[in-house]
Scaffold this active site. Structure first.
Site, PDB file in Angstrom:
ATOM      1  N   ARG A 263       0.845  -1.209   0.000  1.00 35.43           N
ATOM      2  CA  ARG A 263       0.000   0.000   0.000  1.00 35.43           C
ATOM      3  C   ARG A 263       0.875   1.251   0.000  1.00 35.43           C
ATOM      4  O   ARG A 263       2.105   1.160   0.037  1.00 35.43           O
ATOM      5  CB  ARG A 263      -0.909  -0.009   1.227  1.00 35.43           C
ATOM      6  CG  ARG A 263      -0.123   0.102   2.514  1.00 35.43           C
ATOM      7  CD  ARG A 263      -1.023   0.082   3.739  1.00 35.43           C
ATOM      8  NE  ARG A 263      -0.353   0.644   4.892  1.00 35.43           N
ATOM      9  CZ  ARG A 263      -0.809   0.611   6.118  1.00 35.43           C
ATOM     10  NH1 ARG A 263      -1.955   0.007   6.363  1.00 35.43           N
ATOM     11  NH2 ARG A 263      -0.146   1.158   7.104  1.00 35.43           N
ATOM     12  N   GLY A 264       0.221   2.392  -0.013  1.00 35.14           N
ATOM     13  CA  GLY A 264       0.897   3.684   0.166  1.00 35.14           C
ATOM     14  C   GLY A 264       2.026   3.920  -0.826  1.00 35.14           C
ATOM     15  O   GLY A 264       1.920   3.646  -2.030  1.00 35.14           O
ATOM     16  N   ILE A 265       3.116   4.445  -0.294  1.00 34.51           N
ATOM     17  CA  ILE A 265       4.249   4.833  -1.140  1.00 34.51           C
ATOM     18  C   ILE A 265       4.853   3.617  -1.846  1.00 34.51           C
ATOM     19  O   ILE A 265       5.211   3.683  -3.025  1.00 34.51           O
ATOM     20  CB  ILE A 265       5.306   5.565  -0.277  1.00 34.51           C
ATOM     21  CG1 ILE A 265       4.730   6.905   0.230  1.00 34.51           C
ATOM     22  CG2 ILE A 265       6.595   5.792  -1.061  1.00 34.51           C
ATOM     23  CD1 ILE A 265       5.600   7.625   1.249  1.00 34.51           C
ATOM     24  N   ASP A 284       5.955  -7.740   1.184  1.00 36.49           N
ATOM     25  CA  ASP A 284       5.314  -7.155   2.372  1.00 36.49           C
ATOM     26  C   ASP A 284       5.089  -8.272   3.383  1.00 36.49           C
ATOM     27  O   ASP A 284       5.356  -9.454   3.102  1.00 36.49           O
ATOM     28  CB  ASP A 284       3.989  -6.452   2.005  1.00 36.49           C
ATOM     29  CG  ASP A 284       3.727  -5.233   2.901  1.00 36.49           C
ATOM     30  OD1 ASP A 284       3.594  -5.429   4.133  1.00 36.49           O
ATOM     31  OD2 ASP A 284       3.674  -4.100   2.380  1.00 36.49           O
ATOM     32  N   ASP A 307       8.457 -10.972   6.590  1.00 39.62           N
ATOM     33  CA  ASP A 307       8.621  -9.923   7.594  1.00 39.62           C
ATOM     34  C   ASP A 307      10.119  -9.639   7.581  1.00 39.62           C
ATOM     35  O   ASP A 307      10.921 -10.515   7.949  1.00 39.62           O
ATOM     36  CB  ASP A 307       8.150 -10.426   8.959  1.00 39.62           C
ATOM     37  CG  ASP A 307       8.380  -9.379  10.046  1.00 39.62           C
ATOM     38  OD1 ASP A 307       9.235  -8.481   9.850  1.00 39.62           O
ATOM     39  OD2 ASP A 307       7.710  -9.460  11.087  1.00 39.62           O
ATOM     40  N   ASN A 334      11.584   0.363   1.270  1.00 42.37           N
ATOM     41  CA  ASN A 334      10.505   1.310   1.585  1.00 42.37           C
ATOM     42  C   ASN A 334       9.750   0.949   2.871  1.00 42.37           C
ATOM     43  O   ASN A 334       9.190   1.830   3.510  1.00 42.37           O
ATOM     44  CB  ASN A 334       9.537   1.359   0.391  1.00 42.37           C
ATOM     45  CG  ASN A 334       8.215   1.968   0.768  1.00 42.37           C
ATOM     46  OD1 ASN A 334       8.082   3.187   0.884  1.00 42.37           O
ATOM     47  ND2 ASN A 334       7.212   1.126   1.016  1.00 42.37           N
ATOM     48  N   ALA A 335       9.733  -0.331   3.250  1.00 45.92           N
ATOM     49  CA  ALA A 335       8.942  -0.749   4.426  1.00 45.92           C
ATOM     50  C   ALA A 335       9.355   0.081   5.630  1.00 45.92           C
ATOM     51  O   ALA A 335      10.542   0.285   5.884  1.00 45.92           O
ATOM     52  CB  ALA A 335       9.156  -2.229   4.699  1.00 45.92           C
ATOM     53  N   ASN A 391      12.144  15.429  14.755  1.00 42.40           N
ATOM     54  CA  ASN A 391      10.738  15.750  14.968  1.00 42.40           C
ATOM     55  C   ASN A 391      10.330  15.352  16.385  1.00 42.40           C
ATOM     56  O   ASN A 391      10.656  14.239  16.820  1.00 42.40           O
ATOM     57  CB  ASN A 391       9.887  14.986  13.946  1.00 42.40           C
ATOM     58  CG  ASN A 391       8.564  15.671  13.692  1.00 42.40           C
ATOM     59  OD1 ASN A 391       8.358  16.817  14.090  1.00 42.40           O
ATOM     60  ND2 ASN A 391       7.664  14.973  13.039  1.00 42.40           N
ATOM     61  N   TYR A 397      11.916   7.101  15.396  1.00 44.09           N
ATOM     62  CA  TYR A 397      11.750   7.167  13.938  1.00 44.09           C
ATOM     63  C   TYR A 397      12.880   7.983  13.297  1.00 44.09           C
ATOM     64  O   TYR A 397      13.496   7.552  12.314  1.00 44.09           O
ATOM     65  CB  TYR A 397      10.392   7.803  13.644  1.00 44.09           C
ATOM     66  CG  TYR A 397       9.987   7.843  12.193  1.00 44.09           C
ATOM     67  CD1 TYR A 397       9.579   6.686  11.522  1.00 44.09           C
ATOM     68  CD2 TYR A 397       9.983   9.048  11.486  1.00 44.09           C
ATOM     69  CE1 TYR A 397       9.171   6.742  10.191  1.00 44.09           C
ATOM     70  CE2 TYR A 397       9.584   9.105  10.161  1.00 44.09           C
ATOM     71  CZ  TYR A 397       9.177   7.948   9.520  1.00 44.09           C
ATOM     72  OH  TYR A 397       8.780   7.999   8.202  1.00 44.09           O
TER      73      TYR A 397
HETATM   74  P1  NAD Z   1       2.358   2.642   5.073  1.00 44.69           P
HETATM   75  O1  NAD Z   1       2.210   2.349   6.513  1.00 44.69           O
HETATM   76  O2  NAD Z   1       1.155   3.042   4.303  1.00 44.69           O
HETATM   77  O3  NAD Z   1       3.033   1.389   4.331  1.00 44.69           O
HETATM   78  C1  NAD Z   1       4.168   0.733   4.857  1.00 44.69           C
HETATM   79  C2  NAD Z   1       4.207  -0.685   4.348  1.00 44.69           C
HETATM   80  O4  NAD Z   1       5.347  -1.326   4.933  1.00 44.69           O
HETATM   81  C3  NAD Z   1       2.963  -1.484   4.779  1.00 44.69           C
HETATM   82  O5  NAD Z   1       2.393  -2.144   3.672  1.00 44.69           O
HETATM   83  C4  NAD Z   1       3.506  -2.448   5.816  1.00 44.69           C
HETATM   84  O6  NAD Z   1       2.811  -3.680   5.871  1.00 44.69           O
HETATM   85  C5  NAD Z   1       4.955  -2.647   5.354  1.00 44.69           C
HETATM   86  N1  NAD Z   1       5.789  -3.145   6.431  1.00 44.69           N
HETATM   87  C6  NAD Z   1       5.824  -2.689   7.703  1.00 44.69           C
HETATM   88  N2  NAD Z   1       6.646  -3.465   8.442  1.00 44.69           N
HETATM   89  C7  NAD Z   1       7.134  -4.436   7.632  1.00 44.69           C
HETATM   90  C8  NAD Z   1       7.996  -5.525   7.821  1.00 44.69           C
HETATM   91  N3  NAD Z   1       8.517  -5.812   9.017  1.00 44.69           N
HETATM   92  N4  NAD Z   1       8.288  -6.328   6.772  1.00 44.69           N
HETATM   93  C9  NAD Z   1       7.742  -6.071   5.549  1.00 44.69           C
HETATM   94  N5  NAD Z   1       6.902  -5.042   5.314  1.00 44.69           N
HETATM   95  C10 NAD Z   1       6.599  -4.239   6.347  1.00 44.69           C
HETATM   96  O7  NAD Z   1       3.501   3.747   4.973  1.00 44.69           O
HETATM   97  P2  NAD Z   1       3.803   4.835   3.846  1.00 44.69           P
HETATM   98  O8  NAD Z   1       3.232   6.115   4.289  1.00 44.69           O
HETATM   99  O9  NAD Z   1       3.484   4.311   2.505  1.00 44.69           O
HETATM  100  O10 NAD Z   1       5.387   4.963   4.029  1.00 44.69           O
HETATM  101  C11 NAD Z   1       6.319   4.205   3.271  1.00 44.69           C
HETATM  102  C12 NAD Z   1       7.724   4.627   3.672  1.00 44.69           C
HETATM  103  O11 NAD Z   1       7.868   6.038   3.511  1.00 44.69           O
HETATM  104  C13 NAD Z   1       8.062   4.330   5.126  1.00 44.69           C
HETATM  105  O12 NAD Z   1       9.411   3.930   5.220  1.00 44.69           O
HETATM  106  C14 NAD Z   1       7.856   5.661   5.796  1.00 44.69           C
HETATM  107  O13 NAD Z   1       8.611   5.774   6.979  1.00 44.69           O
HETATM  108  C15 NAD Z   1       8.321   6.608   4.726  1.00 44.69           C
HETATM  109  N6  NAD Z   1       7.793   7.971   4.859  1.00 44.69           N
HETATM  110  C16 NAD Z   1       6.456   8.228   4.715  1.00 44.69           C
HETATM  111  C17 NAD Z   1       6.005   9.523   4.831  1.00 44.69           C
HETATM  112  C18 NAD Z   1       4.558   9.892   4.644  1.00 44.69           C
HETATM  113  O14 NAD Z   1       4.241  11.080   4.717  1.00 44.69           O
HETATM  114  N7  NAD Z   1       3.655   8.968   4.380  1.00 44.69           N
HETATM  115  C19 NAD Z   1       6.896  10.554   5.122  1.00 44.69           C
HETATM  116  C20 NAD Z   1       8.240  10.260   5.278  1.00 44.69           C
HETATM  117  C21 NAD Z   1       8.669   8.955   5.127  1.00 44.69           C
END
Ligand code: NAD
Length: 490
Positions: A263-265, A284, A307, A334-335, A391, A397
């Site tokens: 999902r997401g990014i 994932d 994981d 990215n996780a 932050n 984090y």
């Molecule tokens: P999200 O929570 O929507 O998605 C993260 C994904 O990582 C999930 O699908 C989750 O299941 C997976 N994940 C978590 N732990 C895991 C593990 N142990 N093994 C495998 N997969 C695992 O997050 P997002 O907002 O899409 O963020 C993605 C990345 O971008 C992250 O590293 C986050 O820290 C970084 N980030 C996001 C933002 C933001 O504004 N959304 C800002 C700065 C950085």
């Protein structure tokens, strides 16, 4: 588009925003296949070792290039005489080669004091510049910094909405004037903060010998692919650049691993790398089940459940890539997770969970993956502006995300000559992670940046795709923030 942005786009909203001096988010122009990368011609100025190759590269993107006098000094006697704005390689432009007097949006449409003639003609009357590009590699003294003012001041108000400013410099260390080259950073970052209507500004520091390695970076920065990237300093070193056979599918035949892809990014990164031709291995946690399978199917890739913190995960992931694909070309870590709490209240579990997923797992996975990373391979770590600026409530984090920057810096040195490693540091991106934020921090995160809005997952994904591009081999050891030039951090 969020609710405030929708309101600010209405007639009433525009009035309220103007009267109260509120942030005015402009809809960002993003990459759409088949559409021109820029909304107007490119004015190219300055005079240094990059001017000629950069002019060629920009023209190859299909943009119309208009050449200004090499010294950028209005009235100093440029190539065309006293105007300071000279005819370019194509000679006199249509309409007498002059664009002077093309007043638009409160400024002249061409450089002040004269016409701008160029390869395909000057900017037409009333036409706005799609981009202003200035080669500052020739600036070898503090006194010559005035050329920045001479070039930009007359034309900056004629930059199109979502227009682009790119200043090209040299890495300050080793430059004839280290002060002058370092000064370009302050100029570019400040200009980024002044620009309105979704326009952005970047500084690209190109090392001696890397003149031929700028194409993919300019292609990214001078297009909607970099919609949410501003105020960045990107470094390009010498590298053997391989142009892809099909520019629309630069990753054809390559295999990319994206962690956290359900999902997401991560899902957006998988999609964009798939669009660019890669077979994407989407990874994932097992609990992501159907969501991950759906992403993998959509991008024409494959799904794998790990994981990444599990002790046997690094070996399992490397084994899978070796057996099914014979190796990997692009790895995107990215996780990531958050467990926000101020340090005095943070439990050891909250600390450990974040450090373990966001940093320790990446380090361990890299240890195994480097054995199966093919020549020319790319590693991209997803950091965060929290890792750059810090932050409150995120000591765990921010520690992990600053550590990611250290990881890619070390890896970049280790891979020198056989691959590249970089970090992207997203700011406020509209995902499930930020949707869960309390109201006030979300409000601040979304508005306190130069484009006054949150970014989209695709903005991070396009940035990763640029770093993964075969022609980006010279881009290594960089941290590129995808944050709309957030007011947090440098
Ligand atoms: P999200 O929570 O929507 O998605 C993260 C994904 O990582 C999930 O699908 C989750 O299941 C997976 N994940 C978590 N732990 C895991 C593990 N142990 N093994 C495998 N997969 C695992 O997050 P997002 O907002 O899409 O963020 C993605 C990345 O971008 C992250 O590293 C986050 O820290 C970084 N980030 C996001 C933002 C933001 O504004 N959304 C800002 C700065 C950085």
């Amino acid at each position: 588009m969020d609710r405030y942005q929708s309101f600010a786009g209405t007639a009433l909203g525009r009035l309220v925003v103007r009267k109260l001096g509120l942030p005015a988010p402009h809809p960002l122009r993003r990459h759409v296949p088949g559409q021109p990368p820029l909304d107007g011609p490119v004015l190219l100025g300055g005079g240094g070792r990059l001017r000629e190759p950069v002019g060629r590269v920009i023209a190859e993107t299909g943009a119309r290039v208009v050449e200004a006098a090499p010294d950028g000094v209005v009235g100093s006697g440029g190539v065309a005489g006293t105007s300071g704005v000279a005819a370019g390689s194509g000679g006199a432009a249509a309409g007498g080669g002059a664009a002077a007097g093309g007043a638009a949006a409160g400024g002249a449409a061409a450089a002040a004091g004269g016409g701008a003639a160029g390869t395909g003609g000057g900017a037409a009357s009333g036409e706005l510049w799609g981009a202003l590009v200035f080669d500052a590699t020739g600036i070898d003294s503090v006194g010559r910094l005035r050329e920045l003012h001479a070039f930009f001041q007359p034309v900056v108000r004629s930059l199109a909405p979502c227009g682009r400013v790119v200043v090209l410099g040299s890495p300050p260390e080793g430059a004839v004037s280290r002060a002058a080259q370092r000064a370009l950073e302050g100029f570019t970052r400040s200009l980024g903060k002044e620009l309105r209507r979704g326009a952005t500004a970047q500084l690209v520091q190109v090392a001696e010998g890397a003149e031929g390695a700028v194409g993919s970076t300019l292609g990214f920065l001078l297009s909607g692919r970099s919609a949410y990237v501003s105020g960045q300093v990107v470094r390009i070193g010498p590298a053997e650049v391989v142009a892809p056979a099909d520019p629309e599918r630069p990753l054809d035949g390559q295999v990319a691993l994206v962690t956290g892809a359900a999902r997401g990014i991560g899902a957006a990164i998988a999609e964009v790398l798939g669009r660019d031709g890669a077979h994407v291995v989407c990874l994932d946690v097992p609990a992501s089940g159907a969501a991950l399978a759906e992403v993998a199917e959509r991008v024409g890739g494959s799904a794998c459940h790990f994981d990444i913190t599990a002790p046997d995960a690094p070996r399992g992931i490397a084994g899978l890539l070796a057996e099914r694909h014979g190796g990997v070309d692009v790895v995107v870590h990215n996780a990531g997770i958050t467990r926000d709490r101020t340090l005095g209240r943070m439990t050891p579990d909250e600390w450990d969970a974040v450090l373990s997923v966001n940093l320790a797992a990446q380090e361990r996975v890299n240890g195994e993956l480097l054995r199966v990373l093919r020549g020319g391979g790319r590693v991209v770590g997803v950091s965060s502006i929290g890792g750059v600026a810090g932050n409150a409530g995120q000591t765990n984090y921010a520690t992990s995300k600053a550590g990611v920057i250290g990881l890619v810096e070390a890896l970049s040195e280790e891979l020198r000559g056989r691959g590249a490693a970089n970090a992207v540091a997203p700011g406020f991106i509209e995902t499930a992670m930020t949707a869960a934020m309390p109201l006030l921090p979300a409000l601040v995160g979304r508005r306190l940046n130069s484009v006054a809005q949150g970014g989209l997952p695709v903005d991070v994904a396009e940035t990763v795709a640029w770093l993964a591009h075969p022609a980006s081999a010279g881009v290594t050891g960089n941290v590129v923030r995808v944050c709309g030039q957030s007011l947090l951090g440098a």
